[in-house]
Design a protein around this motif. Sequence first.
Motif, mmCIF file in Angstrom:
data_model
loop_
_atom_site.group_PDB
_atom_site.id
_atom_site.type_symbol
_atom_site.label_atom_id
_atom_site.label_comp_id
_atom_site.label_asym_id
_atom_site.label_seq_id
_atom_site.Cartn_x
_atom_site.Cartn_y
_atom_site.Cartn_z
ATOM 1 N N CYS A 136 21.234 -1.687 4.346
ATOM 2 C CA CYS A 136 21.750 -0.487 3.696
ATOM 3 C C CYS A 136 20.569 0.364 3.255
ATOM 4 C CB CYS A 136 22.589 -0.857 2.477
ATOM 5 S SG CYS A 136 24.050 -1.851 2.834
ATOM 6 N N LEU A 137 20.546 1.615 3.648
ATOM 7 C CA LEU A 137 19.492 2.539 3.231
ATOM 8 C C LEU A 137 20.121 3.624 2.374
ATOM 9 C CD1 LEU A 137 17.413 2.960 6.520
ATOM 10 C CD2 LEU A 137 16.774 1.690 4.479
ATOM 11 N N TRP A 138 19.713 3.665 1.110
ATOM 12 C CA TRP A 138 20.299 4.596 0.163
ATOM 13 C C TRP A 138 19.224 5.510 -0.424
ATOM 14 C CZ3 TRP A 138 23.110 0.150 -2.873
ATOM 15 C CH2 TRP A 138 24.178 -0.328 -2.092
ATOM 16 N N ILE A 161 20.653 7.775 6.576
ATOM 17 C CA ILE A 161 20.489 7.240 5.224
ATOM 18 C C ILE A 161 21.549 7.857 4.320
ATOM 19 C CG2 ILE A 161 18.922 7.032 3.269
ATOM 20 C CD1 ILE A 161 16.616 7.344 5.285
ATOM 21 N N GLU A 162 22.264 7.024 3.602
ATOM 22 C CA GLU A 162 23.347 7.506 2.756
ATOM 23 C C GLU A 162 22.806 8.017 1.433
ATOM 24 O OE1 GLU A 162 27.898 6.241 1.618
ATOM 25 O OE2 GLU A 162 26.504 4.726 2.375
ATOM 26 N N ARG A 163 23.285 9.193 1.030
ATOM 27 C CA ARG A 163 22.872 9.768 -0.254
ATOM 28 C C ARG A 163 23.741 9.189 -1.366
ATOM 29 N NH1 ARG A 163 22.303 16.244 -1.204
ATOM 30 N NH2 ARG A 163 21.514 16.039 0.937
ATOM 31 N N ILE A 164 23.068 8.653 -2.404
ATOM 32 C CA ILE A 164 23.759 7.955 -3.494
ATOM 33 C C ILE A 164 23.497 8.656 -4.819
ATOM 34 C CG2 ILE A 164 23.917 5.765 -4.761
ATOM 35 C CD1 ILE A 164 24.999 5.675 -1.915
ATOM 36 N N GLY A 165 24.535 8.765 -5.627
ATOM 37 C CA GLY A 165 24.401 9.331 -6.963
ATOM 38 C C GLY A 165 24.614 8.284 -8.036
ATOM 39 N N LEU A 166 23.993 8.489 -9.197
ATOM 40 C CA LEU A 166 24.094 7.529 -10.294
ATOM 41 C C LEU A 166 24.835 8.085 -11.509
ATOM 42 C CD1 LEU A 166 20.477 6.018 -10.204
ATOM 43 C CD2 LEU A 166 22.555 5.142 -9.104
ATOM 44 N N GLY A 167 25.458 9.230 -11.351
ATOM 45 C CA GLY A 167 26.172 9.809 -12.477
ATOM 46 C C GLY A 167 25.891 11.295 -12.604
ATOM 47 N N PRO A 168 26.473 11.946 -13.616
ATOM 48 C CA PRO A 168 26.371 13.402 -13.732
ATOM 49 C C PRO A 168 25.051 13.919 -14.294
ATOM 50 C CG PRO A 168 27.669 12.523 -15.543
ATOM 51 C CD PRO A 168 27.363 11.362 -14.635
ATOM 52 N N LEU A 195 0.843 -1.193 0.000
ATOM 53 C CA LEU A 195 0.000 0.000 0.000
ATOM 54 C C LEU A 195 0.879 1.243 0.000
ATOM 55 C CD1 LEU A 195 -2.613 -1.081 2.685
ATOM 56 C CD2 LEU A 195 -3.139 -0.607 0.285
ATOM 57 N N PRO A 196 0.394 2.345 -0.570
ATOM 58 C CA PRO A 196 1.163 3.592 -0.515
ATOM 59 C C PRO A 196 1.391 4.025 0.929
ATOM 60 C CG PRO A 196 -0.646 3.770 -2.082
ATOM 61 C CD PRO A 196 -0.865 2.504 -1.324
ATOM 62 N N ARG A 197 2.570 4.588 1.174
ATOM 63 C CA ARG A 197 2.919 5.038 2.515
ATOM 64 C C ARG A 197 3.451 6.458 2.458
ATOM 65 N NH1 ARG A 197 4.344 1.396 6.276
ATOM 66 N NH2 ARG A 197 4.070 3.230 7.628
ATOM 67 N N ARG A 198 3.291 7.184 3.559
ATOM 68 C CA ARG A 198 3.971 8.471 3.684
ATOM 69 C C ARG A 198 5.457 8.203 3.911
ATOM 70 N NH1 ARG A 198 0.393 12.449 3.680
ATOM 71 N NH2 ARG A 198 -1.731 12.020 4.376
ATOM 72 N N TRP A 199 6.279 8.933 3.197
ATOM 73 C CA TRP A 199 7.712 8.669 3.183
ATOM 74 C C TRP A 199 8.303 8.625 4.584
ATOM 75 C CZ3 TRP A 199 11.906 11.675 4.770
ATOM 76 C CH2 TRP A 199 13.164 11.176 4.397
ATOM 77 N N ARG A 200 8.023 9.630 5.386
ATOM 78 C CA ARG A 200 8.668 9.705 6.694
ATOM 79 C C ARG A 200 8.228 8.550 7.592
ATOM 80 N NH1 ARG A 200 9.052 14.950 10.735
ATOM 81 N NH2 ARG A 200 10.079 13.874 12.459
ATOM 82 N N ASP A 201 6.936 8.225 7.601
ATOM 83 C CA ASP A 201 6.446 7.123 8.435
ATOM 84 C C ASP A 201 7.133 5.812 8.053
ATOM 85 O OD1 ASP A 201 4.734 8.946 9.575
ATOM 86 O OD2 ASP A 201 2.984 8.314 8.401
ATOM 87 N N TRP A 202 7.192 5.560 6.746
ATOM 88 C CA TRP A 202 7.738 4.295 6.279
ATOM 89 C C TRP A 202 9.223 4.169 6.571
ATOM 90 C CZ3 TRP A 202 11.142 3.657 1.903
ATOM 91 C CH2 TRP A 202 11.453 2.316 1.644
ATOM 92 N N ILE A 203 9.987 5.224 6.336
ATOM 93 C CA ILE A 203 11.430 5.111 6.487
ATOM 94 C C ILE A 203 11.815 4.977 7.948
ATOM 95 C CG2 ILE A 203 12.126 7.550 6.653
ATOM 96 C CD1 ILE A 203 13.704 4.732 4.523
ATOM 97 N N GLU A 204 11.082 5.587 8.850
ATOM 98 C CA GLU A 204 11.383 5.412 10.269
ATOM 99 C C GLU A 204 11.117 3.977 10.703
ATOM 100 O OE1 GLU A 204 9.267 8.386 12.441
ATOM 101 O OE2 GLU A 204 10.828 9.904 12.129
ATOM 102 N N VAL A 206 16.498 1.130 -1.546
ATOM 103 C CA VAL A 206 16.803 2.259 -2.430
ATOM 104 C C VAL A 206 15.575 3.154 -2.495
ATOM 105 C CG1 VAL A 206 17.444 2.945 -4.759
ATOM 106 C CG2 VAL A 206 18.401 0.866 -3.789
ATOM 107 N N ILE A 207 15.750 4.436 -2.189
ATOM 108 C CA ILE A 207 14.617 5.362 -2.093
ATOM 109 C C ILE A 207 14.710 6.376 -3.221
ATOM 110 C CG2 ILE A 207 13.311 6.841 -0.536
ATOM 111 C CD1 ILE A 207 15.177 5.647 1.718
#
Length: 245
Positions: free
Chosen positions: A171-173, A215-222, A152-161, A194-195
């Motif tokens: 690993c939370l990225w 939560i670690e911030r991840i990049g996928l390229g430029p 089911l859809p979740r509010r981002w903050r509720d779910w990630i906590e 992966v968020i």
Amino acid sequence: MVARFFVPDLVPEAGAQVPLPPAAAHHALRVLRLRAGEPVVVFDGRGGEWRGVLEVAGGDAARVRLETFDPVSRELPFAVTVGQALLPAERMDWAIQKAVELGAARIVPLLTARTQTGGALERGARKQAHWQQVAVAAAQQCGRTAVPEVTLPRRWRDWIEEARGARPEACLWLLAPGGVALSRLPAPERSVTVIVGPEGGWSEGELDEAGRLGIERIGLGPRVLRSETAAAAALAMMQALWGGR
């Protein structure tokens, strides 16, 4: 290519005659135009798959006579949960389909500060049923022996906590510009979450909250990727880097 069908309640023994679910039977007989005696593959999502022969029972009803079991696995060596910010209808379907094809084990639709799809929580059960069928169809097509859950859809903050509390070892990225390059990270030993943010990107408050939660911030390229492309790109990179085969 032999047609594949998801049958959640099959009897796992050679010689068993397993009815296809109505939607699968319709697809087999009316769309693929399969006939009695043709080879098919069925799986129940618990691992492996059965080869069998289609038997037509009349009308839109069909069953499969199971012959041989193959314990094959086509899963990633670690479970990946994708938290996908909600997108307009067809784009959300596409994002789920590609996440399944590329190995996601679970998909969580998310409401974020800049989500542009109002009423998603109220329509959650109906939308979830539709998204789950998208996942089933993608798993059938791509050869997976597991069907990812779409929640089911979740509010981002509720779910990630909750996710942080339930799986502190995971690993939370967070995919966001300026993050650490995915290719510089070590192979994950356990599960990965992966968020993916919305079309308008993450708000500063959400980025601060992610940092507070570790939560670690991840990049996928430029380049800046569309929301529906980002998860697929991350999964493809993980498969190339750490897929194991």
